[in-house]
Scaffold this active site. Structure first.
Site, PDB file in Angstrom:
ATOM      1  N   ASP A   1      34.429 112.887  38.460  1.00 15.01           N
ATOM      2  CA  ASP A   1      33.752 111.701  38.996  1.00 15.01           C
ATOM      3  C   ASP A   1      32.333 111.765  38.446  1.00 15.01           C
ATOM      4  O   ASP A   1      31.577 112.698  38.778  1.00 15.01           O
ATOM      5  CB  ASP A   1      33.749 111.724  40.523  1.00 15.01           C
ATOM      6  CG  ASP A   1      33.183 110.429  41.114  1.00 15.01           C
ATOM      7  OD1 ASP A   1      32.292 109.821  40.478  1.00 15.01           O
ATOM      8  OD2 ASP A   1      33.640 110.025  42.194  1.00 15.01           O
TER       9      ASP A   1
ATOM     10  N   SER B   1      28.081  97.237  26.755  1.00 19.94           N
ATOM     11  CA  SER B   1      28.748  95.942  26.892  1.00 19.94           C
ATOM     12  C   SER B   1      27.898  94.890  26.195  1.00 19.94           C
ATOM     13  O   SER B   1      26.670  95.018  26.146  1.00 19.94           O
ATOM     14  CB  SER B   1      28.869  95.566  28.369  1.00 19.94           C
ATOM     15  OG  SER B   1      29.358  94.242  28.501  1.00 19.94           O
TER      16      SER B   1
ATOM     17  N   TYR C   1      25.268  94.413  36.534  1.00 24.63           N
ATOM     18  CA  TYR C   1      26.107  94.970  35.463  1.00 24.63           C
ATOM     19  C   TYR C   1      25.312  94.946  34.149  1.00 24.63           C
ATOM     20  O   TYR C   1      25.214  95.960  33.448  1.00 24.63           O
ATOM     21  CB  TYR C   1      27.408  94.170  35.327  1.00 24.63           C
ATOM     22  CG  TYR C   1      28.352  94.726  34.293  1.00 24.63           C
ATOM     23  CD1 TYR C   1      29.041  95.914  34.523  1.00 24.63           C
ATOM     24  CD2 TYR C   1      28.561  94.079  33.072  1.00 24.63           C
ATOM     25  CE1 TYR C   1      29.910  96.443  33.570  1.00 24.63           C
ATOM     26  CE2 TYR C   1      29.435  94.588  32.119  1.00 24.63           C
ATOM     27  CZ  TYR C   1      30.106  95.768  32.370  1.00 24.63           C
ATOM     28  OH  TYR C   1      30.954  96.290  31.419  1.00 24.63           O
TER      29      TYR C   1
ATOM     30  N   LYS D   1      24.149  98.378  32.058  1.00 23.91           N
ATOM     31  CA  LYS D   1      24.598  98.605  30.675  1.00 23.91           C
ATOM     32  C   LYS D   1      23.413  98.494  29.702  1.00 23.91           C
ATOM     33  O   LYS D   1      23.338  99.217  28.705  1.00 23.91           O
ATOM     34  CB  LYS D   1      25.686  97.594  30.308  1.00 23.91           C
ATOM     35  CG  LYS D   1      27.002  97.827  31.048  1.00 23.91           C
ATOM     36  CD  LYS D   1      27.647  99.123  30.595  1.00 23.91           C
ATOM     37  CE  LYS D   1      29.065  99.274  31.131  1.00 23.91           C
ATOM     38  NZ  LYS D   1      29.725 100.491  30.603  1.00 23.91           N
TER      39      LYS D   1
HETATM   40  N1  LIG Z   1      37.300  95.256  29.427  1.00 23.46           N
HETATM   41  C1  LIG Z   1      36.218  94.636  29.053  1.00 23.46           C
HETATM   42  O1  LIG Z   1      36.264  93.431  28.813  1.00 23.46           O
HETATM   43  C2  LIG Z   1      34.910  95.379  28.884  1.00 23.46           C
HETATM   44  C3  LIG Z   1      33.835  94.668  28.325  1.00 23.46           C
HETATM   45  C4  LIG Z   1      32.611  95.324  28.149  1.00 23.46           C
HETATM   46  C5  LIG Z   1      32.488  96.651  28.516  1.00 23.46           C
HETATM   47  N2  LIG Z   1      33.545  97.314  29.072  1.00 23.46           N
HETATM   48  C6  LIG Z   1      33.332  98.722  29.445  1.00 23.46           C
HETATM   49  O2  LIG Z   1      34.369  99.508  28.910  1.00 23.46           O
HETATM   50  C7  LIG Z   1      34.571 100.654  29.741  1.00 23.46           C
HETATM   51  C8  LIG Z   1      36.052 100.790  30.056  1.00 23.46           C
HETATM   52  O3  LIG Z   1      36.463  99.702  30.859  1.00 23.46           O
HETATM   53  P1  LIG Z   1      37.957  99.121  30.887  1.00 23.46           P
HETATM   54  O4  LIG Z   1      37.874  97.681  30.547  1.00 23.46           O
HETATM   55  O5  LIG Z   1      38.873  99.998  30.135  1.00 23.46           O
HETATM   56  O6  LIG Z   1      38.280  99.137  32.460  1.00 23.46           O
HETATM   57  P2  LIG Z   1      39.099 100.165  33.361  1.00 23.46           P
HETATM   58  O7  LIG Z   1      40.527 100.231  32.911  1.00 23.46           O
HETATM   59  O8  LIG Z   1      38.813  99.769  34.773  1.00 23.46           O
HETATM   60  O9  LIG Z   1      38.432 101.561  33.012  1.00 23.46           O
HETATM   61  C9  LIG Z   1      37.334 102.073  33.651  1.00 23.46           C
HETATM   62  C10 LIG Z   1      37.470 103.584  33.688  1.00 23.46           C
HETATM   63  O10 LIG Z   1      36.302 104.131  34.278  1.00 23.46           O
HETATM   64  C11 LIG Z   1      36.705 105.173  35.116  1.00 23.46           C
HETATM   65  N3  LIG Z   1      35.756 105.333  36.220  1.00 23.46           N
HETATM   66  C12 LIG Z   1      35.283 104.390  37.073  1.00 23.46           C
HETATM   67  N4  LIG Z   1      34.419 104.929  37.950  1.00 23.46           N
HETATM   68  C13 LIG Z   1      34.334 106.250  37.637  1.00 23.46           C
HETATM   69  C14 LIG Z   1      33.617 107.343  38.159  1.00 23.46           C
HETATM   70  N5  LIG Z   1      32.774 107.216  39.212  1.00 23.46           N
HETATM   71  N6  LIG Z   1      33.759 108.555  37.595  1.00 23.46           N
HETATM   72  C15 LIG Z   1      34.584 108.722  36.538  1.00 23.46           C
HETATM   73  N7  LIG Z   1      35.308 107.728  35.994  1.00 23.46           N
HETATM   74  C16 LIG Z   1      35.177 106.507  36.536  1.00 23.46           C
HETATM   75  C17 LIG Z   1      38.079 104.805  35.637  1.00 23.46           C
HETATM   76  O11 LIG Z   1      38.792 105.999  35.860  1.00 23.46           O
HETATM   77  P3  LIG Z   1      39.619 106.354  37.211  1.00 23.46           P
HETATM   78  O12 LIG Z   1      39.712 105.092  38.020  1.00 23.46           O
HETATM   79  O13 LIG Z   1      40.930 106.826  36.697  1.00 23.46           O
HETATM   80  O14 LIG Z   1      38.831 107.430  37.829  1.00 23.46           O
HETATM   81  C18 LIG Z   1      38.686 104.019  34.492  1.00 23.46           C
HETATM   82  O15 LIG Z   1      39.496 104.820  33.680  1.00 23.46           O
HETATM   83  C19 LIG Z   1      33.671 100.466  30.972  1.00 23.46           C
HETATM   84  O16 LIG Z   1      32.469 101.203  30.792  1.00 23.46           O
HETATM   85  C20 LIG Z   1      33.387  98.982  30.941  1.00 23.46           C
HETATM   86  O17 LIG Z   1      32.174  98.657  31.592  1.00 23.46           O
HETATM   87  C21 LIG Z   1      34.749  96.707  29.263  1.00 23.46           C
END
Ligand SMILES: NC(=O)c1ccc[n+]([C@@H]2O[C@H](COP(=O)([O-])OP(=O)(O)OC[C@H]3O[C@@H](n4cnc5c(N)ncnc54)[C@H](OP(=O)(O)O)[C@@H]3O)[C@@H](O)[C@H]2O)c1
Length: 271
Positions: A54, A133, A146, A150
């Site tokens: 975490d 992001s 957010y 970021k």
């Molecule tokens: N999808 C998009 O459109 C998008 C756009 C811009 C940026 N991003 C960024 O890309 C990254 C990945 O996002 P995603 O879209 O793949 O969403 P996601 O599937 O919700 O992935 C987020 C990950 O972060 C982990 N996480 C959350 N809180 C945590 C904590 N306190 N400690 C450790 N791990 C934690 C979760 O792991 P567990 O729940 O398994 O612990 C999960 O695997 C994020 O940083 C997000 O802000 C995504």
């Protein structure tokens, strides 16, 4: 096919972009480890090992890195991917929720960096890629915290990489646009308060945001971009991955006068 035997740690590796990236890098021969807050929530996950972490707790971060070093003796690449979404009118968002988002999106990656740096320094080699992001390069309405968390990670990366350069350690940002993952499910939504003056525009913006993520790009596009960046001997500080329009939005942000850029955002979000 090129073969890489470096040890890669991806935080938040069990879902979404982290999972796609881990799978892609593993297919290229990297020794990939992921993390999850509760690895037992992913029974049957067998793409690569998952460590418990975490990022909001130093003890948890340190224990995971100690375990990785115990198993591999090194960590060559860190991908700070764990992150959470947070939406809401700035005025009405509870401080506790703001603190939690910054713990995960800003302080969290810094904790993991602090834990891996001594090991990278020992080998005079390392690559740290922070997943920020497109939203971190501009203040987006109803996503201000957010954007701020970021944006802060992006700025600290600019500073940090100049400080660790002389140890032979590289650092860069990769800013995704919208990708089709489950990020919306884990997002903190500020409750829509009865009688709130923001009710209607916040609701409309939320609908638009969810449509964008659902129609986002395939996570493998980001995974390929990560792979390309890791091959750079002298990486740039800022990289983007996403739709043409979202990449263009960053170029426009740089060249357009502020007032015109703001007008484009207001039109886009129908505010
Ligand atoms: N999808 C998009 O459109 C998008 C756009 C811009 C940026 N991003 C960024 O890309 C990254 C990945 O996002 P995603 O879209 O793949 O969403 P996601 O599937 O919700 O992935 C987020 C990950 O972060 C982990 N996480 C959350 N809180 C945590 C904590 N306190 N400690 C450790 N791990 C934690 C979760 O792991 P567990 O729940 O398994 O612990 C999960 O695997 C994020 O940083 C997000 O802000 C995504």
């Amino acid at each position: 096919m090129a073969h890489h035997s470096e040890v890669v740690l991806i935080t938040g590796g069990a879902s979404g972009l982290g999972k796609a990236t881990g799978q892609y890098l593993a297919s290229r021969g990297y020794r990939v480890y992921g993390t999850a807050r509760s690895p037992e929530k992913y029974p049957g996950f067998d793409l690569f090992p998952l460590l418990q972490m975490d990022v909001r707790q130093s003890s948890s971060v340190e224990a995971a890195i100690a375990e990785l070093i115990g198993r591999e003796g090194r960590v060559d690449i860190l991908i700070n991917n764990a992150g959470v979404g947070i939406t809401g009118p700035i005025e009405e968002t509870p401080g506790e929720a703001v603190g939690d988002a910054f713990e995960t999106n800003f302080h969290g990656p810094l904790r993991v960096i602090r834990a891996v740096l001594p090991h990278m320094r020992q080998h005079r080699k390392g690559f740290i890629l922070n997943i920020t992001s497109v939203a971190g390069y501009m203040g987006l309405p109803y996503r201000g915290f957010y954007s701020a968390s970021k944006g802060a990670l992006g700025i600290i990366t600019e500073a940090y990489r100049m400080e660790i350069r002389e140890f032979g350690i590289r650092m860069a940002n990769l800013a995704p646009g919208d990708f089709a993952t489950n990020i919306a499910a884990g997002r903190y939504h500020c409750p829509m308060l009865q009688g709130s003056p923001y009710r209607e525009p916040y609701g409309r913006t939320l609908d638009l945001m969810d449509q964008h993520v659902a129609s986002g790009k395939d996570p493998v596009v980001l995974a390929r971009k990560v792979y390309q960046i890791l091959q750079q001997r002298h990486p740039k500080v800022h990289y983007t991955a996403g739709s043409f329009l979202q990449r263009l939005s960053l170029v426009l942000k740089k060249i357009l006068p502020d007032k015109i850029y703001e007008r484009l955002l207001l039109n886009h979000y129908k505010l």
